[in-house]
Motif scaffolding. Structure first.
Motif, PDB file in Angstrom:
ATOM      1  N   ARG A 128       0.800  -1.229   0.000  1.00 54.27           N
ATOM      2  CA  ARG A 128       0.000   0.000   0.000  1.00 54.27           C
ATOM      3  C   ARG A 128       0.835   1.283   0.000  1.00 54.27           C
ATOM      4  NH1 ARG A 128       0.656   1.115   5.387  1.00 54.27           N
ATOM      5  NH2 ARG A 128       1.131  -0.766   6.581  1.00 54.27           N
ATOM      6  N   LEU A 129       2.098   1.231   0.471  1.00 59.27           N
ATOM      7  CA  LEU A 129       2.863   2.473   0.624  1.00 59.27           C
ATOM      8  C   LEU A 129       3.315   3.068  -0.703  1.00 59.27           C
ATOM      9  CD1 LEU A 129       4.766   1.546   3.869  1.00 59.27           C
ATOM     10  CD2 LEU A 129       2.920   3.212   3.621  1.00 59.27           C
ATOM     11  N   HIS A 130       3.182   2.299  -1.779  1.00 58.22           N
ATOM     12  CA  HIS A 130       3.474   2.860  -3.103  1.00 58.22           C
ATOM     13  C   HIS A 130       2.466   3.934  -3.473  1.00 58.22           C
ATOM     14  CE1 HIS A 130       6.642   0.056  -4.621  1.00 58.22           C
ATOM     15  NE2 HIS A 130       6.247  -0.568  -3.534  1.00 58.22           N
ATOM     16  N   PHE A 131       1.381   4.030  -2.692  1.00 59.68           N
ATOM     17  CA  PHE A 131       0.324   5.013  -2.981  1.00 59.68           C
ATOM     18  C   PHE A 131       0.263   6.098  -1.909  1.00 59.68           C
ATOM     19  CE2 PHE A 131      -0.402   0.906  -4.731  1.00 59.68           C
ATOM     20  CZ  PHE A 131      -0.589   1.214  -6.071  1.00 59.68           C
ATOM     21  N   GLU A 132       1.237   6.112  -1.012  1.00 59.29           N
ATOM     22  CA  GLU A 132       1.232   7.033   0.129  1.00 59.29           C
ATOM     23  C   GLU A 132       2.202   8.184  -0.177  1.00 59.29           C
ATOM     24  OE1 GLU A 132       1.877   9.181   3.292  1.00 59.29           O
ATOM     25  OE2 GLU A 132       3.566   7.871   2.710  1.00 59.29           O
ATOM     26  N   PRO A 133       1.747   9.456  -0.041  1.00 55.56           N
ATOM     27  CA  PRO A 133       2.564  10.583  -0.512  1.00 55.56           C
ATOM     28  C   PRO A 133       3.940  10.755   0.145  1.00 55.56           C
ATOM     29  CG  PRO A 133       0.378  11.334   0.236  1.00 55.56           C
ATOM     30  CD  PRO A 133       0.402   9.860   0.399  1.00 55.56           C
ATOM     31  N   HIS A 134       4.081  10.509   1.456  1.00 54.69           N
ATOM     32  CA  HIS A 134       5.412  10.673   2.075  1.00 54.69           C
ATOM     33  C   HIS A 134       6.390   9.661   1.483  1.00 54.69           C
ATOM     34  CE1 HIS A 134       2.608  12.367   5.043  1.00 54.69           C
ATOM     35  NE2 HIS A 134       3.608  13.122   5.468  1.00 54.69           N
ATOM     36  N   ASN A 135       5.927   8.413   1.334  1.00 50.01           N
ATOM     37  CA  ASN A 135       6.789   7.381   0.776  1.00 50.01           C
ATOM     38  C   ASN A 135       7.063   7.638  -0.712  1.00 50.01           C
ATOM     39  OD1 ASN A 135       7.414   4.868   2.710  1.00 50.01           O
ATOM     40  ND2 ASN A 135       5.473   5.786   3.316  1.00 50.01           N
ATOM     41  N   LYS A 136       6.055   8.163  -1.420  1.00 56.93           N
ATOM     42  CA  LYS A 136       6.271   8.497  -2.832  1.00 56.93           C
ATOM     43  C   LYS A 136       7.322   9.599  -2.963  1.00 56.93           C
ATOM     44  CE  LYS A 136       2.533   8.931  -5.502  1.00 56.93           C
ATOM     45  NZ  LYS A 136       1.088   9.162  -5.791  1.00 56.93           N
TER      46      LYS A 136
END
Ligand code: NAD
Length: 333
Positions: A128-136
């Motif tokens: 799911r973190l591929h869609f999370e802005p901080h991780n992006k």
């Protein structure tokens, strides 16, 4: 048309995160359930408007092949069961979203990929973190070298399981495949890889001390490891089932960044050498499933492929091999 998803396994993550997210998605909806617990069925049916014909048990799961309402299944079972149910879903000609870690062995992950390829269905992982802005933003900072060449990475993730009943699948070697590395450390593996857009060439690792013997009879309590990348960057990582932690940080030639908490469903915080990050809260699971549903529909391969899941299982297994061999450097093929 919205794609119909069936959740396989109605445990904590399915009930509290995925099913509610499927009320918000634009391109898919909760069409069916697969459960071994009949007492859950009525509540799920009424909450999500699921007809009787879309309710399956683990025994009759294969009949899902004949159900046109179900386009894809989402495997949310203990790690050791991901392979069996992914392969059965593929044979039923349904696309598969499989939870992390994809499998508990490289051979299983490979069998899952083969089954999906042979049956012409897509396989993707619940990253799911591929869609999370901080991780992006971290992907961009590292991969586009916004602060110059990346020099080092630090990644930590864990939670304290020692207050709970020791008879849970997460502490069972066969069902979990291992301890915190499999469950939480996989986020650190992912974080280091997506910071650089690369796969490590080698790893070294060491198990931590076991201070809670009743809980950690089969799996590690904690583990420290290093991932070495081709250009010499080292990612220093750790994962624990006795301590809450969640960090993804990087240092580059002209700046740095730091997310903490880095991997949660909400409340992520980030900072760089230029100041605080300011990104909106998103519904990670809804964005993830919408992107995956669109890729199924349009027959486009997602960046979060089954191959990426297999790569990560290879890295996890190399980390365990190193830890079992006193920190020997293990290369990744
Ligand atoms: P859970 O224990 O809450 O649920 C597991 C479900 O599997 C239960 O409904 C249980 O009844 C069912 N089950 C079927 N056969 C079983 C068996 N033989 N032994 C034990 N349970 C069995 O676990 P969870 O937290 O929902 O985790 C499920 C999967 O989802 C795991 O692979 C986990 O890594 C993953 N997960 C991912 C995230 C994420 O953020 N992506 C978060 C939590 C869990």
């Amino acid at each position: 048309k919205k794609l119909g998803i069936a959740l396989v396994g109605l445990g904590g993550y399915a009930e509290h995160q995925l099913a509610p997210a499927l009320k918000e998605t634009q391109h898919c909806y909760l069409a069916g359930i697969v459960t071994g617990t009949p007492s859950k069925i009525d509540r799920w049916k009424s909450e999500y408007n699921i007809p009787d014909k879309n309710v399956y048990s683990y025994e009759n799961f294969d009949q899902i092949a004949n159900n046109p309402d179900i386009d894809a299944v989402y495997i949310v079972l203990p790690n050791g069961l991901h392979a069996e149910y992914t392969i059965r879903a593929a044979k039923a000609r349904k696309h598969v979203i499989c939870e992390k870690p994809m499998a508990t062995s490289v051979a299983d992950a490979q069998r899952m990929l083969d089954a999906c390829r042979e049956n012409n269905v897509q396989l993707t992982i619940g990253y799911r973190l591929h869609f999370e802005p901080h991780n992006k933003r971290v992907m961009e900072l590292g991969q586009k070298q916004v602060f110059g060449k990346v020099q080092s990475i630090e990644a930590r993730n864990g939670f304290n399981i020692t207050g709970s009943n020791p008879n849970v699948w997460r502490l069972d070697k066969k069902l979990a495949g291992g301890g915190p590395l499999m469950d939480m450390g996989v986020y650190c593996v992912q974080g280091a890889c997506y910071t650089l857009g690369q796969t490590p060439v080698a790893v070294t690792a060491k198990f931590g001390e076991v201070t809670h013997k009743t809980h950690f009879a089969e799996v590690e309590q904690s583990i420290d490891w290093q991932m070495e990348f081709a250009d010499g960057v080292i990612a220093d990582c750790s994962s624990s089932y006795a301590e809450g932690q969640g960090l993804l940080a990087g240092k580059a030639a002209n700046g740095w960044w730091r997310l903490s908490p880095a991997y949660s469903y909400s409340g992520l915080q980030g900072e760089t050498s230029k100041g605080k990050m300011n990104y909106p809260q998103v519904y990670e699971q809804a964005l993830q499933m919408d992107a995956q549903a669109l890729s199924f529909k349009n027959k486009q391969k997602l960046p979060i492929s089954g191959e990426m899941g297999l790569r990560d299982v290879k890295i996890l297994m190399a980390i365990y091999e190193s830890a079992r061999n006193n920190g020997k450097r293990v290369t990744i093929s």
